[in-house]
Design a protein around this motif. Sequence first.
Motif, PDB file in Angstrom:
ATOM      1  N   ALA A   4       8.781 -94.946 -12.743  1.00 30.60           N
ATOM      2  CA  ALA A   4       8.319 -96.342 -12.838  1.00 30.60           C
ATOM      3  C   ALA A   4       7.478 -96.538 -14.092  1.00 30.60           C
ATOM      4  O   ALA A   4       7.589 -97.561 -14.780  1.00 30.60           O
ATOM      5  CB  ALA A   4       7.518 -96.707 -11.594  1.00 30.60           C
ATOM      6  N   ILE A   5       6.643 -95.535 -14.399  1.00 32.05           N
ATOM      7  CA  ILE A   5       5.801 -95.642 -15.604  1.00 32.05           C
ATOM      8  C   ILE A   5       6.688 -95.711 -16.845  1.00 32.05           C
ATOM      9  O   ILE A   5       6.415 -96.456 -17.790  1.00 32.05           O
ATOM     10  CB  ILE A   5       4.819 -94.444 -15.679  1.00 32.05           C
ATOM     11  CG1 ILE A   5       3.765 -94.562 -14.568  1.00 32.05           C
ATOM     12  CG2 ILE A   5       4.141 -94.370 -17.045  1.00 32.05           C
ATOM     13  CD1 ILE A   5       2.886 -93.335 -14.388  1.00 32.05           C
ATOM     14  N   TRP A  55       4.186-118.181 -17.163  1.00 31.68           N
ATOM     15  CA  TRP A  55       4.560-116.762 -17.241  1.00 31.68           C
ATOM     16  C   TRP A  55       5.670-116.418 -16.253  1.00 31.68           C
ATOM     17  O   TRP A  55       6.490-115.555 -16.535  1.00 31.68           O
ATOM     18  CB  TRP A  55       3.335-115.865 -16.993  1.00 31.68           C
ATOM     19  CG  TRP A  55       2.332-115.910 -18.106  1.00 31.68           C
ATOM     20  CD1 TRP A  55       2.124-116.935 -19.000  1.00 31.68           C
ATOM     21  CD2 TRP A  55       1.393-114.888 -18.464  1.00 31.68           C
ATOM     22  NE1 TRP A  55       1.122-116.615 -19.872  1.00 31.68           N
ATOM     23  CE2 TRP A  55       0.653-115.359 -19.572  1.00 31.68           C
ATOM     24  CE3 TRP A  55       1.093-113.643 -17.951  1.00 31.68           C
ATOM     25  CZ2 TRP A  55      -0.358-114.612 -20.176  1.00 31.68           C
ATOM     26  CZ3 TRP A  55       0.090-112.886 -18.538  1.00 31.68           C
ATOM     27  CH2 TRP A  55      -0.626-113.368 -19.644  1.00 31.68           C
ATOM     28  N   LEU A  56       5.686-117.081 -15.078  1.00 32.29           N
ATOM     29  CA  LEU A  56       6.728-116.784 -14.101  1.00 32.29           C
ATOM     30  C   LEU A  56       7.823-117.841 -14.091  1.00 32.29           C
ATOM     31  O   LEU A  56       8.909-117.618 -13.543  1.00 32.29           O
ATOM     32  CB  LEU A  56       6.124-116.680 -12.690  1.00 32.29           C
ATOM     33  CG  LEU A  56       5.101-115.562 -12.461  1.00 32.29           C
ATOM     34  CD1 LEU A  56       4.452-115.722 -11.090  1.00 32.29           C
ATOM     35  CD2 LEU A  56       5.759-114.184 -12.567  1.00 32.29           C
ATOM     36  N   LYS A  60      10.132-103.181 -18.036  1.00 37.03           N
ATOM     37  CA  LYS A  60       9.781-103.167 -16.618  1.00 37.03           C
ATOM     38  C   LYS A  60      10.704-104.114 -15.833  1.00 37.03           C
ATOM     39  O   LYS A  60      11.244-105.068 -16.394  1.00 37.03           O
ATOM     40  CB  LYS A  60       8.337-103.643 -16.440  1.00 37.03           C
ATOM     41  CG  LYS A  60       7.293-102.684 -16.977  1.00 37.03           C
ATOM     42  CD  LYS A  60       7.097-101.521 -16.052  1.00 37.03           C
ATOM     43  CE  LYS A  60       5.909-100.679 -16.489  1.00 37.03           C
ATOM     44  NZ  LYS A  60       5.824 -99.421 -15.730  1.00 37.03           N
ATOM     45  N   ASP A  61      10.851-103.840 -14.552  1.00 35.96           N
ATOM     46  CA  ASP A  61      11.608-104.748 -13.687  1.00 35.96           C
ATOM     47  C   ASP A  61      10.891-106.093 -13.636  1.00 35.96           C
ATOM     48  O   ASP A  61       9.777-106.177 -13.138  1.00 35.96           O
ATOM     49  CB  ASP A  61      11.762-104.153 -12.284  1.00 35.96           C
ATOM     50  CG  ASP A  61      10.459-103.598 -11.718  1.00 35.96           C
ATOM     51  OD1 ASP A  61       9.596-103.195 -12.538  1.00 35.96           O
ATOM     52  OD2 ASP A  61      10.291-103.598 -10.495  1.00 35.96           O
ATOM     53  N   ASN A  62      11.553-107.133 -14.118  1.00 32.38           N
ATOM     54  CA  ASN A  62      10.814-108.395 -14.259  1.00 32.38           C
ATOM     55  C   ASN A  62      10.744-109.201 -12.961  1.00 32.38           C
ATOM     56  O   ASN A  62      10.156-110.270 -12.930  1.00 32.38           O
ATOM     57  CB  ASN A  62      11.367-109.235 -15.415  1.00 32.38           C
ATOM     58  CG  ASN A  62      12.781-109.680 -15.165  1.00 32.38           C
ATOM     59  OD1 ASN A  62      13.309-109.487 -14.071  1.00 32.38           O
ATOM     60  ND2 ASN A  62      13.413-110.259 -16.165  1.00 32.38           N
ATOM     61  N   ARG A  66       9.328-107.799 -10.399  1.00 37.08           N
ATOM     62  CA  ARG A  66       8.338-107.003  -9.666  1.00 37.08           C
ATOM     63  C   ARG A  66       7.402-107.883  -8.832  1.00 37.08           C
ATOM     64  O   ARG A  66       7.113-107.575  -7.679  1.00 37.08           O
ATOM     65  CB  ARG A  66       7.517-106.150 -10.636  1.00 37.08           C
ATOM     66  CG  ARG A  66       6.351-105.371 -10.012  1.00 37.08           C
ATOM     67  CD  ARG A  66       6.827-104.191  -9.190  1.00 37.08           C
ATOM     68  NE  ARG A  66       7.440-103.187 -10.046  1.00 37.08           N
ATOM     69  CZ  ARG A  66       6.799-102.122 -10.546  1.00 37.08           C
ATOM     70  NH1 ARG A  66       5.526-101.941 -10.243  1.00 37.08           N
ATOM     71  NH2 ARG A  66       7.428-101.255 -11.305  1.00 37.08           N
ATOM     72  N   PHE A  67       6.918-108.950  -9.454  1.00 38.37           N
ATOM     73  CA  PHE A  67       5.924-109.762  -8.747  1.00 38.37           C
ATOM     74  C   PHE A  67       6.490-110.337  -7.455  1.00 38.37           C
ATOM     75  O   PHE A  67       5.812-110.365  -6.435  1.00 38.37           O
ATOM     76  CB  PHE A  67       5.415-110.881  -9.661  1.00 38.37           C
ATOM     77  CG  PHE A  67       4.313-111.686  -9.043  1.00 38.37           C
ATOM     78  CD1 PHE A  67       3.069-111.116  -8.802  1.00 38.37           C
ATOM     79  CD2 PHE A  67       4.514-113.009  -8.668  1.00 38.37           C
ATOM     80  CE1 PHE A  67       2.041-111.848  -8.214  1.00 38.37           C
ATOM     81  CE2 PHE A  67       3.492-113.750  -8.082  1.00 38.37           C
ATOM     82  CZ  PHE A  67       2.261-113.169  -7.859  1.00 38.37           C
ATOM     83  N   TYR A 114       6.714-107.670  -4.930  1.00 41.29           N
ATOM     84  CA  TYR A 114       5.347-107.343  -4.505  1.00 41.29           C
ATOM     85  C   TYR A 114       4.878-108.330  -3.431  1.00 41.29           C
ATOM     86  O   TYR A 114       4.348-107.927  -2.397  1.00 41.29           O
ATOM     87  CB  TYR A 114       4.453-107.406  -5.741  1.00 41.29           C
ATOM     88  CG  TYR A 114       3.062-106.815  -5.626  1.00 41.29           C
ATOM     89  CD1 TYR A 114       2.828-105.606  -4.998  1.00 41.29           C
ATOM     90  CD2 TYR A 114       1.980-107.460  -6.230  1.00 41.29           C
ATOM     91  CE1 TYR A 114       1.548-105.055  -4.945  1.00 41.29           C
ATOM     92  CE2 TYR A 114       0.701-106.922  -6.195  1.00 41.29           C
ATOM     93  CZ  TYR A 114       0.488-105.720  -5.548  1.00 41.29           C
ATOM     94  OH  TYR A 114      -0.777-105.171  -5.512  1.00 41.29           O
ATOM     95  N   VAL A 148       7.026 -92.188  -9.269  1.00 38.08           N
ATOM     96  CA  VAL A 148       5.994 -92.976  -9.973  1.00 38.08           C
ATOM     97  C   VAL A 148       6.181 -92.814 -11.482  1.00 38.08           C
ATOM     98  O   VAL A 148       6.114 -93.777 -12.244  1.00 38.08           O
ATOM     99  CB  VAL A 148       4.567 -92.535  -9.568  1.00 38.08           C
ATOM    100  CG1 VAL A 148       3.526 -93.319 -10.366  1.00 38.08           C
ATOM    101  CG2 VAL A 148       4.339 -92.738  -8.079  1.00 38.08           C
ATOM    102  N   LEU A 152       8.439 -99.769  -4.096  1.00 37.88           N
ATOM    103  CA  LEU A 152       7.196-100.521  -4.292  1.00 37.88           C
ATOM    104  C   LEU A 152       6.346-100.470  -3.021  1.00 37.88           C
ATOM    105  O   LEU A 152       5.122-100.294  -3.078  1.00 37.88           O
ATOM    106  CB  LEU A 152       7.522-101.968  -4.676  1.00 37.88           C
ATOM    107  CG  LEU A 152       6.312-102.866  -4.946  1.00 37.88           C
ATOM    108  CD1 LEU A 152       5.414-102.285  -6.027  1.00 37.88           C
ATOM    109  CD2 LEU A 152       6.764-104.267  -5.345  1.00 37.88           C
TER     110      LEU A 152
END
Lengths: 726, 192
Positions: free
Chosen positions: B30-31, B164-165, B36-38, B40-41, B44, B27, B14
């Motif tokens: 990842a697409i 959401w989180l 998806k890796d939950n 991620r946020f 990030y 990449v 990332l």
Amino acid sequence: MGICYQGKTLKEVVAEREKLFEDSGYAYGLEKLELVEGDPAKFMRFQMRLVAACINAREMAKLISANPMSLVQGELLFLLATPEGDVVSASYGLAGHIQAFPFMIRSIANLGFEDDPGIRPGDVFFNNDALYGAPHNADCYNFIPIFYKDELIGWTVGLNHITDVGGLQPGGLGVISPSVFTDGFTVPPTKIGTNFKTEKWWELHWKRRTRTEAFNILDDKMRTAGCAALHDAVLGIVEEFGVEYFRKGIKEIIERERRLLVQRIKTQAVPGIYHYLHLNMVKYKGVVGKLFAGSNRDWLLHEPGELQILPDGRIHCDVEGLSSEAEFHCNAYEPAIRMLTSLGCWPMFAYTQTLNTALYYMTSWNLPPGCMFNPQNPYAATVMSLAEVGKYIFLFHNPLSMAYFARGYLEECFPQDAAGVGYGLAGVMGDGFRWAGGDMTLITCWASGATPYKDGEAAMVCSPNPAPDLGETELGEFLQPTNLNIGKVLVPNYCGHGKFRGGLGVGMMQMITDPGQSLVVAVFGSTNGMGRAGMGMCGGYPGPNDVVVFAHDTNMRELLEEGKPYPRSFVEMRQWLEDGTLKAGSVEAFKGATPNIVCKDGDLFGSTSGCRGGWGDVLERDYKLIENDVKYGWVTADVARTTYGAVIDKDGKVDVAASDALRQQMRNTRKEKSLDAKDWWRQEREVALKKAWHEDVYNMFADALKWGKFRTQFMGMWQLPEDYAL
Amino acid sequence: MEQKRDTRFPKEHLRLLVEGKLDWEEVKKAIRLAPKDNDRFWKYLEVLQERVPWKDKILLRISDHLYIVAKEGGGRVVKCDCGHEFGDYRVNWKLGCRIRTRKTLEEMAEVVAVEEAAPEPHLVEIREYYCPGCFSQLGTEIVPEGYPPIFEMLPDLDTFYRDWLGTPLPDESPDWFQDKTLERPAEWAKEG
């Protein structure tokens, strides 16, 4: 006794579809997905069988067509729908049309078609009227009901984009049309055949009302044949799985995929409100003259978009402030905007196992009555509505890219602005043969926008058509022999610049050869001097305008006879004109659409389109990327210096020390030439107070201020007196 | 915020993606990652926080250089990675920028190199929004003079973090999801 399940009428089941969703929040009220959960493998097999049947129908039927757009450019689609009109599976091709078909069934239900003219096995229906669900009249739909015993269990549909619609301008995408009466051949829902065969009278209409009768008649046969083939294949699947499974399964497909889409947004995005903007110039002044007084003006179109990602994962789109309906070709109805904007949804979040109308259940639109996407005049022209609604794919590509960027899923960012060039043409050959055609080559090879982590790609995507193909130049020239393709190149520097730059657009150059008695070319495009978008991404610049240049009365024939080369793009044409190699009696240049242009032998027709915007600050672009751009001729050394602050030495390398110094100097220039926000605000406020705008800008603001949302923003931003009016 | 990590897309990847240096093959992986890796946020936020020279807690990244951060004494403001603060995130950050407008063809040609494809200077201008701290270019617009600056994004932070989180922010309030942009020009008008 109606024709639908349990004796309900079509009108009843269409109304029930809406109510069940409103009441429950689930498509068809399906809180439980019994078939999906009961035996997922069987359900998958069922769903894939339906998709395969649609693809088979497409591949078989397209061979009947002679129209290059169907044959080799993928401008067609076959699909299967529920009795209520929801699409459950489709072939590849013009995928967005699945969003429009439910409106068509709603129309015929409400028009009472079940009673008159009746809906019976083997009937063939047609529609290309925007008021009843077709996006515009170039998109022709044939559809056939599927009956199992006496029950309507679905519809098979074939659709394609035809070559010429018989409008004021040749082709299917005219950019001059004051009303539906100049749009061309527009047919509301009509029964055109029985027993899977169209009536003889129907062919006469294509012959007498359009310019490309042979293409259009064969396209019509293609659509009907594909529908009939799909009809039989679906009945085979019904026999295999049982009618109860089929009846229930096709609805579970919609609800299952609706849930998937909502979940994807909640997983990858950030709720909130996002904005984006497009502008476009539409030029009619002096073109239609006194005959159409309401159309004898120009319009600067205001195309704002607000995307709301709601707490429950649904998406609401608001276009309030959009230009008002008018006597031009840009009006559209809800099916058109849902159809074309869905092409921004597929790549951004709606990629699922099959194409279907689940999107209908998770997106909503505010299209205020009287705006150009909800015209109140039933005779509003819509022939080229798609140039404007098509641009609204930005609402999904760009704000959603920001939403994914904010969430950390950078790899899902895919900014894109929809605007491209194509043309229609018509003429009379030397022997008196009247003909017409059209070309969408530059529509089918757009670049992609830059992302937060890499440059956009050149000639890699077609937003209006997820299964595009540049087509075969030879086939195009065989069918349209007056337009000889003499060049296709990526145009240097033709992109939106940024830390990562947009993909370069493709330039095309044609020479007019032996047009005979007459030839006109009419080009469509949708930038028209406003740039490709009203804003860039994170400091990158939006892509530049489309370019169309005609050089008349040239010496190209002499140059060819002398064995000289020829220009491959409008940039080379300009250079040749400047250095005297190429001579021309006159040159006409446009930044987008054109009126009908009369062409003669030896004329040159150059165009370019489809570049995209950059991402991030140009002064942060990696020197290695710039070196690479210069090496391949994608960016010239002078632009590397003036735009990117990179000094290229004689070996084609970036002089790092000189470039660092230049970039520092450019940052200093930013400081010198910019104002504090408050000082800048005072300046711009003065402009608003003095109303010191060009007439077209003034008219745009005057129209936009009629809409409450924009008025609040405008008045509040510039702190204008309450009685301020334009 | 330390949780069990989804290693299918590691934090190092990332970081490289944020820097524009992740190998294209990675990449593409990842697409294709499904689901998806939950986390991620959270990864990030860590990557971003490590890249900035200040300690304010990043709540959301809203542009290449801009973040909404929580101030220790209260408040949520937009902050550039150089450290410059733009004030309340509910006000369009463009109204805190240095702003340059390109009005002539000559000025536009420096950034739109193909002359035939330039915007029409009698109709629109090119606006460039710079950070007053580092003079990075944060935004661009091509609009007529007098067009209100476009507020690109107003996130619903409380819904995002809470629903959401599943990790509500400590200073939740219905007031946070409101566009307060017009308060700024109202202040300027009063100041004269």
